[in-house]
Design a protein around this motif. Structure first.
Motif, PDB file in Angstrom:
ATOM      1  N   ILE A  10      43.143  44.282  42.541  1.00 25.99           N
ATOM      2  CA  ILE A  10      43.989  43.091  42.460  1.00 25.99           C
ATOM      3  C   ILE A  10      43.080  41.867  42.574  1.00 25.99           C
ATOM      4  CG2 ILE A  10      45.917  41.839  43.475  1.00 25.99           C
ATOM      5  CD1 ILE A  10      46.906  44.508  44.616  1.00 25.99           C
ATOM      6  N   ILE A  11      43.072  41.050  41.530  1.00 25.96           N
ATOM      7  CA  ILE A  11      42.166  39.897  41.461  1.00 25.96           C
ATOM      8  C   ILE A  11      42.982  38.617  41.439  1.00 25.96           C
ATOM      9  CG2 ILE A  11      40.372  38.754  40.085  1.00 25.96           C
ATOM     10  CD1 ILE A  11      39.755  41.555  38.886  1.00 25.96           C
ATOM     11  N   THR A  12      42.638  37.686  42.318  1.00 24.74           N
ATOM     12  CA  THR A  12      43.316  36.387  42.328  1.00 24.74           C
ATOM     13  C   THR A  12      42.290  35.291  42.554  1.00 24.74           C
ATOM     14  OG1 THR A  12      45.268  35.203  43.181  1.00 24.74           O
ATOM     15  CG2 THR A  12      43.833  36.272  44.811  1.00 24.74           C
ATOM     16  N   ILE A  13      42.641  34.083  42.136  1.00 21.60           N
ATOM     17  CA  ILE A  13      41.737  32.933  42.254  1.00 21.60           C
ATOM     18  C   ILE A  13      42.302  31.942  43.259  1.00 21.60           C
ATOM     19  CG2 ILE A  13      40.725  30.966  41.035  1.00 21.60           C
ATOM     20  CD1 ILE A  13      40.778  32.649  38.508  1.00 21.60           C
ATOM     21  N   ASN A  14      41.433  31.444  44.115  1.00 21.37           N
ATOM     22  CA  ASN A  14      41.802  30.390  45.056  1.00 21.37           C
ATOM     23  C   ASN A  14      41.081  29.101  44.666  1.00 21.37           C
ATOM     24  OD1 ASN A  14      42.929  29.497  47.801  1.00 21.37           O
ATOM     25  ND2 ASN A  14      40.751  28.995  48.001  1.00 21.37           N
ATOM     26  N   TYR A  15      41.833  28.004  44.659  1.00 22.38           N
ATOM     27  CA  TYR A  15      41.223  26.683  44.439  1.00 22.38           C
ATOM     28  C   TYR A  15      41.984  25.677  45.290  1.00 22.38           C
ATOM     29  CZ  TYR A  15      39.260  22.559  42.201  1.00 22.38           C
ATOM     30  OH  TYR A  15      38.617  21.365  41.965  1.00 22.38           O
ATOM     31  N   VAL A  60      39.725  42.087  52.597  1.00 18.70           N
ATOM     32  CA  VAL A  60      39.668  41.480  51.270  1.00 18.70           C
ATOM     33  C   VAL A  60      38.225  41.139  50.904  1.00 18.70           C
ATOM     34  CG1 VAL A  60      40.234  39.350  50.016  1.00 18.70           C
ATOM     35  CG2 VAL A  60      42.017  40.572  51.273  1.00 18.70           C
ATOM     36  N   THR A  61      37.873  41.359  49.648  1.00 17.27           N
ATOM     37  CA  THR A  61      36.571  40.924  49.141  1.00 17.27           C
ATOM     38  C   THR A  61      36.688  39.461  48.713  1.00 17.27           C
ATOM     39  OG1 THR A  61      35.998  43.141  48.346  1.00 17.27           O
ATOM     40  CG2 THR A  61      34.787  41.294  47.394  1.00 17.27           C
ATOM     41  N   LEU A  62      35.992  38.584  49.429  1.00 19.20           N
ATOM     42  CA  LEU A  62      36.004  37.157  49.095  1.00 19.20           C
ATOM     43  C   LEU A  62      34.698  36.797  48.402  1.00 19.20           C
ATOM     44  CD1 LEU A  62      37.215  34.275  49.313  1.00 19.20           C
ATOM     45  CD2 LEU A  62      36.059  34.080  51.538  1.00 19.20           C
ATOM     46  N   ILE A  63      34.817  36.280  47.192  1.00 17.52           N
ATOM     47  CA  ILE A  63      33.646  35.860  46.425  1.00 17.52           C
ATOM     48  C   ILE A  63      33.733  34.354  46.227  1.00 17.52           C
ATOM     49  CG2 ILE A  63      32.354  36.103  44.265  1.00 17.52           C
ATOM     50  CD1 ILE A  63      33.719  38.845  43.917  1.00 17.52           C
ATOM     51  N   LYS A  64      32.699  33.643  46.636  1.00 16.30           N
ATOM     52  CA  LYS A  64      32.710  32.182  46.516  1.00 16.30           C
ATOM     53  C   LYS A  64      31.806  31.760  45.362  1.00 16.30           C
ATOM     54  CE  LYS A  64      31.743  31.508  50.936  1.00 16.30           C
ATOM     55  NZ  LYS A  64      31.515  30.807  52.223  1.00 16.30           N
ATOM     56  N   SER A  65      32.427  31.297  44.305  1.00 17.23           N
ATOM     57  CA  SER A  65      31.676  30.799  43.159  1.00 17.23           C
ATOM     58  C   SER A  65      31.035  29.465  43.523  1.00 17.23           C
ATOM     59  CB  SER A  65      32.598  30.627  41.950  1.00 17.23           C
ATOM     60  OG  SER A  65      31.924  30.029  40.868  1.00 17.23           O
ATOM     61  N   THR A  66      29.862  29.221  43.001  1.00 11.64           N
ATOM     62  CA  THR A  66      29.181  27.945  43.248  1.00 11.64           C
ATOM     63  C   THR A  66      29.659  26.858  42.287  1.00 11.64           C
ATOM     64  OG1 THR A  66      27.371  28.602  41.782  1.00 11.64           O
ATOM     65  CG2 THR A  66      27.129  29.084  44.139  1.00 11.64           C
ATOM     66  N   ILE A  77      34.578  36.832  37.164  1.00 10.38           N
ATOM     67  CA  ILE A  77      33.783  37.153  38.345  1.00 10.38           C
ATOM     68  C   ILE A  77      34.420  38.322  39.092  1.00 10.38           C
ATOM     69  CG2 ILE A  77      33.112  36.339  40.645  1.00 10.38           C
ATOM     70  CD1 ILE A  77      32.639  33.597  39.466  1.00 10.38           C
ATOM     71  N   GLY A  78      35.730  38.265  39.213  1.00  5.13           N
ATOM     72  CA  GLY A  78      36.449  39.345  39.881  1.00  5.13           C
ATOM     73  C   GLY A  78      36.322  40.668  39.155  1.00  5.13           C
ATOM     74  N   TYR A  86      42.452  50.345  37.001  1.00  2.77           N
ATOM     75  CA  TYR A  86      43.346  49.317  36.481  1.00  2.77           C
ATOM     76  C   TYR A  86      43.078  48.014  37.219  1.00  2.77           C
ATOM     77  CZ  TYR A  86      46.002  53.139  34.340  1.00  2.77           C
ATOM     78  OH  TYR A  86      46.378  54.223  33.606  1.00  2.77           O
ATOM     79  N   LEU A  87      43.082  46.915  36.475  1.00  3.17           N
ATOM     80  CA  LEU A  87      42.832  45.607  37.066  1.00  3.17           C
ATOM     81  C   LEU A  87      44.086  44.757  36.948  1.00  3.17           C
ATOM     82  CD1 LEU A  87      39.985  46.821  36.361  1.00  3.17           C
ATOM     83  CD2 LEU A  87      39.182  44.480  36.236  1.00  3.17           C
ATOM     84  N   LEU A  88      44.558  44.258  38.071  1.00  2.00           N
ATOM     85  CA  LEU A  88      45.737  43.411  38.104  1.00  2.00           C
ATOM     86  C   LEU A  88      45.312  41.980  38.391  1.00  2.00           C
ATOM     87  CD1 LEU A  88      48.859  42.973  38.211  1.00  2.00           C
ATOM     88  CD2 LEU A  88      48.679  43.389  40.671  1.00  2.00           C
ATOM     89  N   PHE A  89      45.542  41.104  37.430  1.00  2.52           N
ATOM     90  CA  PHE A  89      45.240  39.685  37.579  1.00  2.52           C
ATOM     91  C   PHE A  89      46.530  38.988  38.003  1.00  2.52           C
ATOM     92  CE2 PHE A  89      42.601  41.623  34.386  1.00  2.52           C
ATOM     93  CZ  PHE A  89      41.321  41.202  34.711  1.00  2.52           C
ATOM     94  N   ILE A  90      46.498  38.326  39.146  1.00  3.97           N
ATOM     95  CA  ILE A  90      47.727  37.726  39.660  1.00  3.97           C
ATOM     96  C   ILE A  90      47.445  36.343  40.223  1.00  3.97           C
ATOM     97  CG2 ILE A  90      47.464  38.849  41.926  1.00  3.97           C
ATOM     98  CD1 ILE A  90      50.587  39.195  41.842  1.00  3.97           C
ATOM     99  N   ASN A  91      48.316  35.398  39.920  1.00  5.57           N
ATOM    100  CA  ASN A  91      48.161  34.041  40.447  1.00  5.57           C
ATOM    101  C   ASN A  91      48.317  34.041  41.964  1.00  5.57           C
ATOM    102  OD1 ASN A  91      47.912  33.146  37.820  1.00  5.57           O
ATOM    103  ND2 ASN A  91      49.442  31.533  38.017  1.00  5.57           N
ATOM    104  N   ASN A  92      47.596  33.151  42.603  1.00  5.14           N
ATOM    105  CA  ASN A  92      47.709  33.060  44.062  1.00  5.14           C
ATOM    106  C   ASN A  92      49.038  32.450  44.493  1.00  5.14           C
ATOM    107  OD1 ASN A  92      47.026  30.378  43.231  1.00  5.14           O
ATOM    108  ND2 ASN A  92      46.253  29.948  45.295  1.00  5.14           N
TER     109      ASN A  92
END
Length: 300
Positions: A10-15, A60-66, A77-78, A86-92
């Protein structure tokens, strides 16, 4: 048909929205499907402390993009960090019910010709109303499509699963084998239209795009960019044309560009002027000039 419970990444983006992301992760904690890994990509948030996410959810795996890489770049990146079949892309800015994973996995397990699947999407502010139950085809004049069932009551009329013209980026599951064949989302868009572009690439590779209403999510919608902001005006206006340039056949592209030049651009310009929305007008024309000055777009 497979009988195992494949790992779902499960991949989500934080901004700048750790609080919103944490609410979504709290709903994921109640999933009945347990074979998951969760990856949060922070897109170089300038006004946030994403470490709060890791403190509350150490698993949770937290990845911080520069750098802020946009929707596609952050998700890519995720993908590179994911281990799932299977990869699930989901909005935060979503909330999920406990059983929403199983119907999506079962859909992909049963039919390997399906390349991506989205659940039914309902509004968080009124869960009786539908936001997405599939998409209509992209109009070759306006370069717009319509969300089927939009603002309609969830009364059972949109409960039939099946193929649809495009996917919804707020929640989409894609098998790893499809990504390995088709490639990652292109990062030229930054925001908006990239999921439609990816859906077209996946369909050209021979796969189906699917809608599965046995699963649903609740969507808060556009918290990162604002429901009507100059940023949104810029990227939607720019990327609508980028999408056509990348995906339309020559005749359709010619028709579309004539319509944009003779109808859409003058109409939008006048509308922004009448409403005195000058920031939106500047964003709109910046989007048009971007396409005029960027002749070399890598085609699908």
């Amino acid at each position: 048909m497979k009988t195992n419970n494949p790992l779902v990444s499960i991949i989500t983006i934080n901004y700048n929205e750790s609080d919103v992301t944490i609410e979504m992760l709290e709903s994921l904690n109640n999933l009945s499907y347990k074979n998951v890994e969760v990856i949060v990509v922070d897109n170089a948030s300038p006004n946030d402390n994403p470490e709060r996410i890791k403190e509350k959810f150490p698993e949770v795996t937290l990845i911080k993009s520069t750098k802020n890489l946009g929707f596609a770049g952050g998700n890519n990146i995720g993908v590179n960090a994911a281990q799932g079949e299977y990869l699930l892309f989901i909005n935060n800015d979503t909330i999920v019910p406990d059983g929403f994973i199983e119907p999506l996995v079962e859909t992909l397990d049963k039919d390997e010709t399906i390349g991506m699947v989205s659940p039914k999407i309902k509004f968080h502010w009124d869960p009786t109303l539908i936001q997405y139950a599939g998409y209509t085809p992209m109009n070759h004049w306006t370069i717009r499509n319509n969300s089927i069932g939009y603002h309609q009551k969830d009364d059972g009329d949109y409960d039939k699963p099946g193929e649809t013209e495009s996917i919804h980026g707020a929640a989409m599951m894609v098998p790893r084998r499809v990504i390995e064949k088709v490639g990652l989302m292109t990062e030229i868009y930054f925001l908006y239209y990239e999921e439609h572009d990816w859906a077209q690439a996946i369909k050209r590779a021979g796969y189906k795009v699917y809608y599965q209403p046995k699963s649903y999510i609740l969507h808060k919608e556009s918290l990162s960019t604002g429901k009507f902001s100059p940023l949104k005006t810029y990227y939607i206006s720019r990327n609508r044309i980028v999408y056509a340039r990348r995906n339309f056949k020559p005749l359709h592209l010619l028709v579309s560009m004539l319509f944009q030049t003779l109808v859409s651009i003058p109409k939008n310009t006048v509308t922004f002027l009448i409403k005195r929305q000058f920031r939106h007008l500047r964003a709109f024309w910046k989007a048009i000039f971007w396409n005029v000055t960027n002749h070399k777009i890598i085609h699908s």
